[in-house]
Design a protein around this motif. Structure first.
Motif, PDB file in Angstrom:
ATOM      1  N   LYS A   1     -43.679  45.673 -53.247  1.00 48.71           N
ATOM      2  CA  LYS A   1     -44.539  46.435 -54.415  1.00 48.71           C
ATOM      3  C   LYS A   1     -43.443  46.087 -55.458  1.00 48.71           C
ATOM      4  O   LYS A   1     -43.604  46.801 -56.547  1.00 48.71           O
ATOM      5  N   THR A   2     -42.470  45.237 -55.632  1.00 47.04           N
ATOM      6  CA  THR A   2     -41.463  44.933 -56.706  1.00 47.04           C
ATOM      7  C   THR A   2     -41.940  43.446 -57.241  1.00 47.04           C
ATOM      8  O   THR A   2     -42.159  42.632 -56.310  1.00 47.04           O
ATOM      9  N   SER A   3     -41.954  43.527 -58.441  1.00 49.00           N
ATOM     10  CA  SER A   3     -42.048  42.120 -58.941  1.00 49.00           C
ATOM     11  C   SER A   3     -41.017  42.175 -60.014  1.00 49.00           C
ATOM     12  O   SER A   3     -40.304  42.977 -60.777  1.00 49.00           O
ATOM     13  N   PHE A   4     -40.441  40.979 -60.384  1.00 52.11           N
ATOM     14  CA  PHE A   4     -39.217  40.703 -61.070  1.00 52.11           C
ATOM     15  C   PHE A   4     -39.330  39.040 -61.695  1.00 52.11           C
ATOM     16  O   PHE A   4     -39.441  38.271 -60.896  1.00 52.11           O
ATOM     17  N   SER A   5     -38.760  38.989 -62.853  1.00 52.15           N
ATOM     18  CA  SER A   5     -38.410  37.648 -63.161  1.00 52.15           C
ATOM     19  C   SER A   5     -37.125  37.469 -63.921  1.00 52.15           C
ATOM     20  O   SER A   5     -36.868  38.239 -64.847  1.00 52.15           O
TER      21      SER A   5
ATOM     22  N   LYS B   1     -40.269  45.295 -61.958  1.00 57.52           N
ATOM     23  CA  LYS B   1     -41.354  46.267 -62.186  1.00 57.52           C
ATOM     24  C   LYS B   1     -41.338  46.795 -60.761  1.00 57.52           C
ATOM     25  O   LYS B   1     -41.655  45.948 -59.859  1.00 57.52           O
ATOM     26  N   LEU B   2     -41.652  48.242 -60.561  1.00 57.38           N
ATOM     27  CA  LEU B   2     -41.674  48.780 -59.156  1.00 57.38           C
ATOM     28  C   LEU B   2     -42.821  49.557 -59.393  1.00 57.38           C
ATOM     29  O   LEU B   2     -42.898  50.320 -60.259  1.00 57.38           O
ATOM     30  N   GLN B   3     -43.677  49.472 -58.322  1.00 58.19           N
ATOM     31  CA  GLN B   3     -44.858  50.344 -58.558  1.00 58.19           C
ATOM     32  C   GLN B   3     -45.173  51.289 -57.066  1.00 58.19           C
ATOM     33  O   GLN B   3     -44.610  50.874 -56.090  1.00 58.19           O
ATOM     34  N   ASN B   4     -45.646  52.333 -57.402  1.00 54.52           N
ATOM     35  CA  ASN B   4     -46.164  53.264 -56.207  1.00 54.52           C
ATOM     36  C   ASN B   4     -44.721  53.849 -55.247  1.00 54.52           C
ATOM     37  O   ASN B   4     -44.940  53.376 -54.119  1.00 54.52           O
ATOM     38  N   LEU B   5     -43.878  54.432 -55.979  1.00 52.90           N
ATOM     39  CA  LEU B   5     -42.489  54.540 -55.287  1.00 52.90           C
ATOM     40  C   LEU B   5     -42.782  56.153 -54.879  1.00 52.90           C
ATOM     41  O   LEU B   5     -43.030  56.938 -55.587  1.00 52.90           O
TER      42      LEU B   5
ATOM     43  N   TYR C   1     -44.548  61.021 -56.168  1.00 54.42           N
ATOM     44  CA  TYR C   1     -44.841  59.691 -56.168  1.00 54.42           C
ATOM     45  C   TYR C   1     -44.671  59.154 -57.835  1.00 54.42           C
ATOM     46  O   TYR C   1     -44.895  60.018 -58.741  1.00 54.42           O
ATOM     47  N   VAL C   2     -43.960  58.107 -58.182  1.00 59.62           N
ATOM     48  CA  VAL C   2     -43.957  57.501 -59.235  1.00 59.62           C
ATOM     49  C   VAL C   2     -44.831  56.323 -59.466  1.00 59.62           C
ATOM     50  O   VAL C   2     -44.865  55.540 -58.466  1.00 59.62           O
ATOM     51  N   GLY C   3     -45.904  56.061 -60.484  1.00 55.37           N
ATOM     52  CA  GLY C   3     -46.663  55.073 -60.472  1.00 55.37           C
ATOM     53  C   GLY C   3     -46.033  53.925 -60.905  1.00 55.37           C
ATOM     54  O   GLY C   3     -46.190  52.838 -59.966  1.00 55.37           O
ATOM     55  N   THR C   4     -45.231  53.875 -61.735  1.00 55.51           N
ATOM     56  CA  THR C   4     -44.490  52.440 -62.204  1.00 55.51           C
ATOM     57  C   THR C   4     -42.985  52.784 -62.833  1.00 55.51           C
ATOM     58  O   THR C   4     -42.926  53.696 -63.644  1.00 55.51           O
ATOM     59  N   ILE C   5     -42.332  52.076 -62.452  1.00 48.70           N
ATOM     60  CA  ILE C   5     -40.915  51.918 -63.137  1.00 48.70           C
ATOM     61  C   ILE C   5     -40.777  50.578 -63.804  1.00 48.70           C
ATOM     62  O   ILE C   5     -40.718  49.602 -62.889  1.00 48.70           O
TER      63      ILE C   5
ATOM     64  N   TYR D   1     -25.504  42.582 -71.445  1.00 51.15           N
ATOM     65  CA  TYR D   1     -24.348  43.177 -71.589  1.00 51.15           C
ATOM     66  C   TYR D   1     -24.108  43.625 -73.230  1.00 51.15           C
ATOM     67  O   TYR D   1     -23.367  44.644 -73.323  1.00 51.15           O
ATOM     68  N   ASP D   2     -24.826  43.117 -74.009  1.00 51.34           N
ATOM     69  CA  ASP D   2     -24.635  43.282 -75.572  1.00 51.34           C
ATOM     70  C   ASP D   2     -25.915  44.303 -75.966  1.00 51.34           C
ATOM     71  O   ASP D   2     -25.949  44.894 -77.000  1.00 51.34           O
ATOM     72  N   HIS D   3     -27.005  44.411 -75.212  1.00 48.06           N
ATOM     73  CA  HIS D   3     -28.082  45.017 -75.709  1.00 48.06           C
ATOM     74  C   HIS D   3     -28.437  46.049 -74.550  1.00 48.06           C
ATOM     75  O   HIS D   3     -28.055  46.281 -73.339  1.00 48.06           O
ATOM     76  N   ALA D   4     -29.115  47.038 -75.461  1.00 47.17           N
ATOM     77  CA  ALA D   4     -29.530  48.245 -74.292  1.00 47.17           C
ATOM     78  C   ALA D   4     -30.455  47.885 -73.121  1.00 47.17           C
ATOM     79  O   ALA D   4     -31.418  47.119 -73.417  1.00 47.17           O
ATOM     80  N   ILE D   5     -30.330  48.557 -71.944  1.00 47.60           N
ATOM     81  CA  ILE D   5     -31.165  48.355 -71.044  1.00 47.60           C
ATOM     82  C   ILE D   5     -32.395  49.449 -71.113  1.00 47.60           C
ATOM     83  O   ILE D   5     -32.299  50.472 -71.191  1.00 47.60           O
ATOM     84  N   LYS D   6     -33.537  48.930 -71.034  1.00 48.62           N
ATOM     85  CA  LYS D   6     -34.678  49.792 -71.337  1.00 48.62           C
ATOM     86  C   LYS D   6     -35.479  50.047 -70.025  1.00 48.62           C
ATOM     87  O   LYS D   6     -35.660  49.190 -69.217  1.00 48.62           O
ATOM     88  N   VAL D   7     -35.811  51.402 -69.637  1.00 46.47           N
ATOM     89  CA  VAL D   7     -36.324  51.861 -68.544  1.00 46.47           C
ATOM     90  C   VAL D   7     -37.600  52.683 -69.110  1.00 46.47           C
ATOM     91  O   VAL D   7     -37.511  53.593 -69.848  1.00 46.47           O
TER      92      VAL D   7
END
Length: 82
Positions: free
Chosen positions: A17-21, A28-32, A53-57, A67-73
């Motif tokens: 249920k994980t997708s990444f590029s 993207k993680l779904q239905n955790l 449950y968490v719908g989406t992260i 390393y130079d920019h914020a990681i957005k969650v």
């Protein structure tokens, strides 16, 4: 994956249920399912949480400069059954 180390403390991760590029830096993680131990950390005297449950992260690393920019969650739809 690196994010498994951190997130697996809180949720059960199903890689199907994980997708990444990697090139775009998007994960993207779904239905955790939230781990039962997490609810005990809050020590709520009047509420007993059965499960949650968490719908989406979604994680945006802004590659290749994370390393130079914020990681957005982004967390969307958190469900608790009490």
């Amino acid at each position: 994956m690196v994010f498994d180390t951190f997130l697996s403390k809180f949720v059960e991760i199903d890689t199907s249920k994980t997708s990444f590029s990697l090139l775009s830096g998007k994960i993207k993680l779904q239905n955790l399912k939230i781990k039962d131990e997490i609810f005990q950390m809050f020590d709520l005297p009047f509420v007993e949480v059965a499960h949650g449950y968490v719908g989406t992260i979604s994680i945006d690393l802004q590659m290749p400069f994370f390393y130079d920019h914020a990681i957005k969650v982004f967390v969307d739809k958190i469900y608790f059954v009490v």
